[in-house]
Motif scaffolding. Structure first.
Motif, mmCIF file in Angstrom:
data_model
loop_
_atom_site.group_PDB
_atom_site.id
_atom_site.type_symbol
_atom_site.label_atom_id
_atom_site.label_comp_id
_atom_site.label_asym_id
_atom_site.label_seq_id
_atom_site.Cartn_x
_atom_site.Cartn_y
_atom_site.Cartn_z
ATOM 1 N N GLY A 16 -5.949 15.271 -6.851
ATOM 2 C CA GLY A 16 -5.444 14.841 -5.558
ATOM 3 C C GLY A 16 -4.993 13.392 -5.581
ATOM 4 N N LYS A 17 -4.175 13.032 -4.632
ATOM 5 C CA LYS A 17 -3.741 11.646 -4.474
ATOM 6 C C LYS A 17 -3.003 11.540 -3.140
ATOM 7 C CE LYS A 17 -2.177 9.462 -8.118
ATOM 8 N NZ LYS A 17 -1.284 8.931 -9.163
ATOM 9 N N PRO A 18 -3.475 10.680 -2.231
ATOM 10 C CA PRO A 18 -4.632 9.799 -2.336
ATOM 11 C C PRO A 18 -5.913 10.518 -1.914
ATOM 12 C CG PRO A 18 -3.534 9.411 -0.253
ATOM 13 C CD PRO A 18 -2.723 10.463 -0.984
ATOM 14 N N PHE A 19 -7.038 9.816 -2.086
ATOM 15 C CA PHE A 19 -8.324 10.279 -1.587
ATOM 16 C C PHE A 19 -8.746 9.359 -0.442
ATOM 17 C CE2 PHE A 19 -8.289 11.809 -5.932
ATOM 18 C CZ PHE A 19 -8.827 13.090 -5.824
ATOM 19 N N MET A 20 -9.380 9.953 0.553
ATOM 20 C CA MET A 20 -9.898 9.164 1.675
ATOM 21 C C MET A 20 -11.365 9.501 1.872
ATOM 22 S SD MET A 20 -8.679 9.209 5.661
ATOM 23 C CE MET A 20 -9.915 9.132 6.957
ATOM 24 N N PHE A 21 -12.221 8.484 1.752
ATOM 25 C CA PHE A 21 -13.656 8.688 1.902
ATOM 26 C C PHE A 21 -14.178 7.847 3.054
ATOM 27 C CE2 PHE A 21 -13.389 9.282 -2.918
ATOM 28 C CZ PHE A 21 -13.181 10.646 -2.796
ATOM 29 N N GLY A 22 -15.091 8.424 3.816
ATOM 30 C CA GLY A 22 -15.723 7.684 4.893
ATOM 31 C C GLY A 22 -16.749 6.710 4.361
ATOM 32 N N GLU A 23 -17.708 6.351 5.201
ATOM 33 C CA GLU A 23 -18.714 5.363 4.806
ATOM 34 C C GLU A 23 -19.540 5.873 3.631
ATOM 35 O OE1 GLU A 23 -22.390 2.814 6.808
ATOM 36 O OE2 GLU A 23 -21.275 4.282 7.988
ATOM 37 N N LYS B 99 -11.243 0.814 11.591
ATOM 38 C CA LYS B 99 -11.244 1.107 10.155
ATOM 39 C C LYS B 99 -10.759 2.527 9.881
ATOM 40 C CE LYS B 99 -15.628 0.217 9.695
ATOM 41 N NZ LYS B 99 -15.913 -0.174 11.100
ATOM 42 N N THR B 100 -11.327 3.495 10.580
ATOM 43 C CA THR B 100 -10.952 4.895 10.346
ATOM 44 C C THR B 100 -9.509 5.155 10.753
ATOM 45 O OG1 THR B 100 -13.247 5.590 10.708
ATOM 46 C CG2 THR B 100 -11.562 7.282 10.856
ATOM 47 N N THR B 101 -9.070 4.549 11.842
ATOM 48 C CA THR B 101 -7.688 4.721 12.288
ATOM 49 C C THR B 101 -6.718 4.151 11.269
ATOM 50 O OG1 THR B 101 -8.440 4.546 14.584
ATOM 51 C CG2 THR B 101 -6.085 4.320 14.185
ATOM 52 N N THR B 102 -7.067 3.008 10.673
ATOM 53 C CA THR B 102 -6.221 2.409 9.641
ATOM 54 C C THR B 102 -6.203 3.285 8.397
ATOM 55 O OG1 THR B 102 -6.759 0.195 10.485
ATOM 56 C CG2 THR B 102 -5.799 0.333 8.282
ATOM 57 N N GLN B 103 -7.357 3.806 8.007
ATOM 58 C CA GLN B 103 -7.421 4.762 6.897
ATOM 59 C C GLN B 103 -6.468 5.923 7.135
ATOM 60 O OE1 GLN B 103 -11.597 5.994 6.576
ATOM 61 N NE2 GLN B 103 -11.453 5.613 4.387
ATOM 62 N N ALA B 104 -6.576 6.516 8.313
ATOM 63 C CA ALA B 104 -5.771 7.692 8.638
ATOM 64 C C ALA B 104 -4.283 7.367 8.629
ATOM 65 C CB ALA B 104 -6.185 8.247 9.998
ATOM 66 N N ALA B 105 -3.917 6.185 9.139
ATOM 67 C CA ALA B 105 -2.512 5.781 9.137
ATOM 68 C C ALA B 105 -1.988 5.630 7.712
ATOM 69 C CB ALA B 105 -2.343 4.475 9.910
ATOM 70 N N PHE B 106 -2.811 5.043 6.836
ATOM 71 C CA PHE B 106 -2.430 4.895 5.424
ATOM 72 C C PHE B 106 -2.176 6.257 4.792
ATOM 73 C CE2 PHE B 106 -4.092 5.167 1.065
ATOM 74 C CZ PHE B 106 -3.203 4.331 0.392
ATOM 75 N N VAL B 107 -3.116 7.186 4.973
ATOM 76 C CA VAL B 107 -2.991 8.519 4.383
ATOM 77 C C VAL B 107 -1.757 9.231 4.921
ATOM 78 C CG1 VAL B 107 -4.038 10.817 4.385
ATOM 79 C CG2 VAL B 107 -5.422 8.816 3.821
ATOM 80 N N LYS B 108 -1.584 9.193 6.224
ATOM 81 C CA LYS B 108 -0.458 9.884 6.861
ATOM 82 C C LYS B 108 0.879 9.330 6.367
ATOM 83 C CE LYS B 108 1.426 10.741 11.513
ATOM 84 N NZ LYS B 108 2.556 9.792 11.519
ATOM 85 N N LEU C 78 0.812 -1.213 0.000
ATOM 86 C CA LEU C 78 0.000 0.000 0.000
ATOM 87 C C LEU C 78 0.850 1.270 0.000
ATOM 88 C CD1 LEU C 78 -2.822 -0.973 2.533
ATOM 89 C CD2 LEU C 78 -2.968 -0.870 0.045
ATOM 90 N N LEU C 79 2.049 1.183 0.557
ATOM 91 C CA LEU C 79 2.917 2.357 0.642
ATOM 92 C C LEU C 79 3.932 2.426 -0.500
ATOM 93 C CD1 LEU C 79 3.588 2.390 4.496
ATOM 94 C CD2 LEU C 79 1.991 3.818 3.203
ATOM 95 N N SER C 80 3.895 1.446 -1.380
ATOM 96 C CA SER C 80 4.855 1.407 -2.476
ATOM 97 C C SER C 80 4.628 2.563 -3.449
ATOM 98 C CB SER C 80 4.737 0.073 -3.218
ATOM 99 O OG SER C 80 5.497 0.098 -4.409
ATOM 100 N N SER C 81 5.720 3.105 -3.972
ATOM 101 C CA SER C 81 5.626 4.156 -4.991
ATOM 102 C C SER C 81 5.049 3.612 -6.298
ATOM 103 C CB SER C 81 7.004 4.769 -5.256
ATOM 104 O OG SER C 81 7.915 3.773 -5.716
ATOM 105 N N GLU C 82 5.035 2.277 -6.449
ATOM 106 C CA GLU C 82 4.486 1.662 -7.651
ATOM 107 C C GLU C 82 2.961 1.625 -7.640
ATOM 108 O OE1 GLU C 82 6.265 -2.143 -8.129
ATOM 109 O OE2 GLU C 82 8.314 -1.351 -8.309
ATOM 110 N N LEU C 83 2.360 1.913 -6.488
ATOM 111 C CA LEU C 83 0.902 1.952 -6.421
ATOM 112 C C LEU C 83 0.433 3.285 -6.983
ATOM 113 C CD1 LEU C 83 -1.760 0.638 -5.472
ATOM 114 C CD2 LEU C 83 -1.434 1.777 -3.272
ATOM 115 N N LYS C 84 0.003 3.270 -8.224
ATOM 116 C CA LYS C 84 -0.384 4.495 -8.931
ATOM 117 C C LYS C 84 -1.893 4.723 -8.938
ATOM 118 C CE LYS C 84 3.922 5.136 -10.271
ATOM 119 N NZ LYS C 84 4.747 6.236 -9.720
#
Length: 218
Positions: A190-197, A127-136, A107-113
């Motif tokens: 934008g990149k990435p996008f984070m959407f809630g439910e 779920k939300t905490t994991t989302q936030a960690a990914f974005v951060k 998920l953190l790879s630069s190859e994920l376009k």
């Protein structure tokens, strides 16, 4: 003294009392000590004002610099109360949250376009905490502008992350508002996008369509 000094995942402010639940997996409802009553009264007043301002049953607000996710609930006697939830952990790394190292690396790879990451789980499972960690982490590693649409906002991500990352958070006030804001933002770069439910077919279709054209969406 403020109730945010106590350790809790859920705070229930009912007409006949105030209770807190220490963790999301606990069934304990502990009465709030009298020493916190003044702060509880001020919080109740602030919640009532916020509800009247927004005219919504679900909303977010900050109390003593802690963001709360709030639900207004009315009982059979037409008496209203509030349930406040706050994140029980800090936004750290995905691996610290238990995401398998191989998954976090992908998920953190630069190859994920482009692509769509969907999180499933029970209420309070992270779920939300994991989302936030990914974005951060992704912004810290690769920069970029992240736009979020949440209903409501639960974790503060607004501002800079790393050397080149920036996050802008938006709150949706209805399913229709979520749809329009998602469609608006997906036209940006934008990149990435984070959407809630996401609960409507129109919003889901917009997300699926744009996940295949060079956008990373979680």
């Amino acid at each position: 003294m403020t109730v945010t000094d106590l350790t809790w995942s859920d705070l229930c402010l009912w007409p006949k009392g105030a209770f807190y639940t220490p963790t999301s997996d606990s069934n304990a409802n502990i009465p709030i000590p009298e020493t916190y009553q003044a702060d509880v009264d001020e919080l109740k007043s602030a919640l009532i004002n916020r509800h009247q301002e927004l005219n919504r049953l679900s909303f977010s607000m900050k109390w003593n610099d802690v963001r709360l996710r709030v639900e207004r609930i009315t009982n059979a006697d037409d008496k209203a109360g509030f349930v406040c939830r706050r994140p029980t952990v800090d936004v750290s790394s995905m691996q610290d949250l238990g995401v398998p190292p191989a998954v976090a690396k992908m998920l953190l790879s630069s190859e994920l376009k482009s692509g769509l990451v969907v999180l499933f789980g029970e209420i309070g499972s992270g779920k939300t905490t994991t989302q936030a960690a990914f974005v951060k982490e992704r912004m810290e590693n690769h920069g970029g502008i992240c736009y979020t649409v949440e209903n409501p906002i639960e974790i503060d991500l607004e501002g800079g992350h790393g050397e080149y990352g920036q996050c802008f958070q938006m709150e949706a006030y209805s399913d229709g508002d979520m749809e329009s804001k998602i469609e608006q933002l997906l036209r940006s770069r934008g990149k990435p996008f984070m959407f809630g439910e996401i609960r409507t077919g129109r919003a889901i279709n917009a997300v699926l369509e744009h996940a295949n054209v060079g956008l990373v969406i979680i």
